[in-house]
Design a protein around this motif. Structure first.
Motif, PDB file in Angstrom:
ATOM      1  N   ASP A 157      48.949  45.606  21.842  1.00  0.00           N
ATOM      2  CA  ASP A 157      47.663  45.079  22.327  1.00  0.00           C
ATOM      3  C   ASP A 157      47.876  44.049  23.431  1.00  0.00           C
ATOM      4  O   ASP A 157      47.225  44.096  24.486  1.00  0.00           O
ATOM      5  N   LEU A 158      48.777  43.100  23.180  1.00  0.00           N
ATOM      6  CA  LEU A 158      49.058  42.065  24.189  1.00  0.00           C
ATOM      7  C   LEU A 158      49.661  42.694  25.448  1.00  0.00           C
ATOM      8  O   LEU A 158      49.264  42.361  26.567  1.00  0.00           O
ATOM      9  N   ARG A 159      50.607  43.592  25.236  1.00  0.00           N
ATOM     10  CA  ARG A 159      51.270  44.233  26.370  1.00  0.00           C
ATOM     11  C   ARG A 159      50.253  44.980  27.240  1.00  0.00           C
ATOM     12  O   ARG A 159      50.264  44.858  28.470  1.00  0.00           O
ATOM     13  N   GLY A 160      49.355  45.724  26.601  1.00  0.00           N
ATOM     14  CA  GLY A 160      48.340  46.469  27.345  1.00  0.00           C
ATOM     15  C   GLY A 160      47.409  45.560  28.122  1.00  0.00           C
ATOM     16  O   GLY A 160      47.081  45.843  29.290  1.00  0.00           O
ATOM     17  N   ARG A 161      46.993  44.452  27.495  1.00  0.00           N
ATOM     18  CA  ARG A 161      46.087  43.518  28.192  1.00  0.00           C
ATOM     19  C   ARG A 161      46.778  42.878  29.391  1.00  0.00           C
ATOM     20  O   ARG A 161      46.174  42.717  30.450  1.00  0.00           O
ATOM     21  N   ILE A 162      48.042  42.504  29.216  1.00  0.00           N
ATOM     22  CA  ILE A 162      48.774  41.873  30.327  1.00  0.00           C
ATOM     23  C   ILE A 162      48.922  42.871  31.472  1.00  0.00           C
ATOM     24  O   ILE A 162      48.683  42.539  32.639  1.00  0.00           O
ATOM     25  N   GLU A 163      49.302  44.093  31.145  1.00  0.00           N
ATOM     26  CA  GLU A 163      49.478  45.101  32.194  1.00  0.00           C
ATOM     27  C   GLU A 163      48.149  45.405  32.888  1.00  0.00           C
ATOM     28  O   GLU A 163      48.103  45.567  34.115  1.00  0.00           O
ATOM     29  N   GLN A 164      47.066  45.452  32.122  1.00  0.00           N
ATOM     30  CA  GLN A 164      45.751  45.720  32.716  1.00  0.00           C
ATOM     31  C   GLN A 164      45.332  44.579  33.637  1.00  0.00           C
ATOM     32  O   GLN A 164      44.894  44.806  34.772  1.00  0.00           O
ATOM     33  N   LEU A 165      45.470  43.348  33.160  1.00  0.00           N
ATOM     34  CA  LEU A 165      45.082  42.193  33.985  1.00  0.00           C
ATOM     35  C   LEU A 165      45.985  42.057  35.207  1.00  0.00           C
ATOM     36  O   LEU A 165      45.526  41.645  36.275  1.00  0.00           O
ATOM     37  N   ARG A 166      47.234  42.397  35.050  1.00  0.00           N
ATOM     38  CA  ARG A 166      48.158  42.332  36.185  1.00  0.00           C
ATOM     39  C   ARG A 166      47.747  43.341  37.255  1.00  0.00           C
ATOM     40  O   ARG A 166      47.800  43.052  38.446  1.00  0.00           O
ATOM     41  N   ALA A 167      47.306  44.527  36.809  1.00  0.00           N
ATOM     42  CA  ALA A 167      46.876  45.563  37.755  1.00  0.00           C
ATOM     43  C   ALA A 167      45.588  45.160  38.477  1.00  0.00           C
ATOM     44  O   ALA A 167      45.364  45.537  39.628  1.00  0.00           O
ATOM     45  N   GLN A 168      44.751  44.388  37.803  1.00  0.00           N
ATOM     46  CA  GLN A 168      43.478  43.964  38.397  1.00  0.00           C
ATOM     47  C   GLN A 168      43.631  42.675  39.198  1.00  0.00           C
ATOM     48  O   GLN A 168      42.622  42.111  39.623  1.00  0.00           O
ATOM     49  N   ALA A 169      44.847  42.222  39.358  1.00  0.00           N
ATOM     50  CA  ALA A 169      45.080  40.913  39.979  1.00  0.00           C
ATOM     51  C   ALA A 169      44.253  40.742  41.240  1.00  0.00           C
ATOM     52  O   ALA A 169      44.283  41.560  42.150  1.00  0.00           O
ATOM     53  N   ARG A 170      43.513  39.689  41.233  1.00  0.00           N
ATOM     54  CA  ARG A 170      42.710  39.373  42.419  1.00  0.00           C
ATOM     55  C   ARG A 170      43.524  38.466  43.328  1.00  0.00           C
ATOM     56  O   ARG A 170      44.345  37.681  42.859  1.00  0.00           O
ATOM     57  N   PRO A 171      43.292  38.548  44.606  1.00  0.00           N
ATOM     58  CA  PRO A 171      44.070  37.695  45.514  1.00  0.00           C
ATOM     59  C   PRO A 171      43.745  36.220  45.275  1.00  0.00           C
ATOM     60  O   PRO A 171      42.599  35.860  45.022  1.00  0.00           O
ATOM     61  N   LEU A 172      44.771  35.431  45.339  1.00  0.00           N
ATOM     62  CA  LEU A 172      44.603  33.994  45.150  1.00  0.00           C
ATOM     63  C   LEU A 172      44.114  33.351  46.441  1.00  0.00           C
ATOM     64  O   LEU A 172      44.557  33.720  47.529  1.00  0.00           O
ATOM     65  N   PRO A 173      43.225  32.381  46.321  1.00  0.00           N
ATOM     66  CA  PRO A 173      42.820  31.659  47.529  1.00  0.00           C
ATOM     67  C   PRO A 173      44.018  30.859  48.062  1.00  0.00           C
ATOM     68  O   PRO A 173      44.874  30.426  47.305  1.00  0.00           O
ATOM     69  N   ALA A 174      44.042  30.709  49.359  1.00  0.00           N
ATOM     70  CA  ALA A 174      45.130  29.953  49.977  1.00  0.00           C
ATOM     71  C   ALA A 174      45.079  28.511  49.479  1.00  0.00           C
ATOM     72  O   ALA A 174      44.009  27.901  49.401  1.00  0.00           O
ATOM     73  N   PRO A 175      46.224  27.971  49.099  1.00  0.00           N
ATOM     74  CA  PRO A 175      46.217  26.595  48.610  1.00  0.00           C
ATOM     75  C   PRO A 175      45.800  25.626  49.717  1.00  0.00           C
ATOM     76  O   PRO A 175      46.152  25.801  50.883  1.00  0.00           O
ATOM     77  N   ILE A 176      45.063  24.636  49.323  1.00  0.00           N
ATOM     78  CA  ILE A 176      44.611  23.619  50.277  1.00  0.00           C
ATOM     79  C   ILE A 176      45.773  22.659  50.491  1.00  0.00           C
ATOM     80  O   ILE A 176      46.310  22.100  49.537  1.00  0.00           O
TER      81      ILE A 176
END
Length: 148
Positions: free
Chosen positions: A62-81
């Motif tokens: 369950d944990l492995r699947g959630r991590i892999e799913q969230l990793r695949a959906q990774a949204r781009p990070l805003p540029a650090p200020i």
């Protein structure tokens, strides 16, 4: 198996299950925290945030699947200020260091709290084993003699 051994086995099984549940809960909380902060979801990030091992994360489907799913959906990070000045950089560095030291302190305190409990359990087991052996041995064997 004896009743004591069965009880001990049941106690250890229950403790292992409770530990696994606590680690699972910590991993789930780490996932939520990482998502909330907008940080990339990786096994290493969850491992560090939850203080669990890679093996633990990989061995729980369950944990492995959630991590892999969230990793695949990774949204781009805003540029650090960029920091406004050198003082801000120092504050950020010190804040990070304090956070790390607090976590290390919590872990050390927990280890110190766990040690007496473990020693007490081992002491109790040894006392029970001694009592069992004394009961089996009988008084004549304990004094080293019988008749002279």
């Amino acid at each position: 198996m004896t009743d004591a051994r069965t009880k001990r086995t049941q106690t250890l099984t229950a403790a292992a299950k409770a530990k696994s549940q606590a680690k699972t809960k910590a991993a789930e909380q780490a996932l939520r925290a990482l998502v909330k902060r907008g940080e990339p979801i990786t096994f290493q990030a969850v491992q560090c945030e939850a203080d669990v091992s890679h093996a633990f994360l990989y061995s729980h489907p369950d944990l492995r699947g959630r991590i892999e799913q969230l990793r695949a959906q990774a949204r781009p990070l805003p540029a650090p200020i960029p920091p406004a000045n050198e003082q801000s950089t120092l504050v950020l560095a010190l804040t990070s260091q304090i956070t790390r030291l607090k976590k290390q302190h919590r872990e050390e305190v927990q280890a110190l709290r766990d040690a007496p409990e473990q020693a007490h359990g081992e002491n109790l087991d040894l006392r029970r084993e001694l009592a069992r052996r004394l009961t089996r041995a009988g008084p004549a064997q304990l004094t080293g003699g019988g008749t002279a």
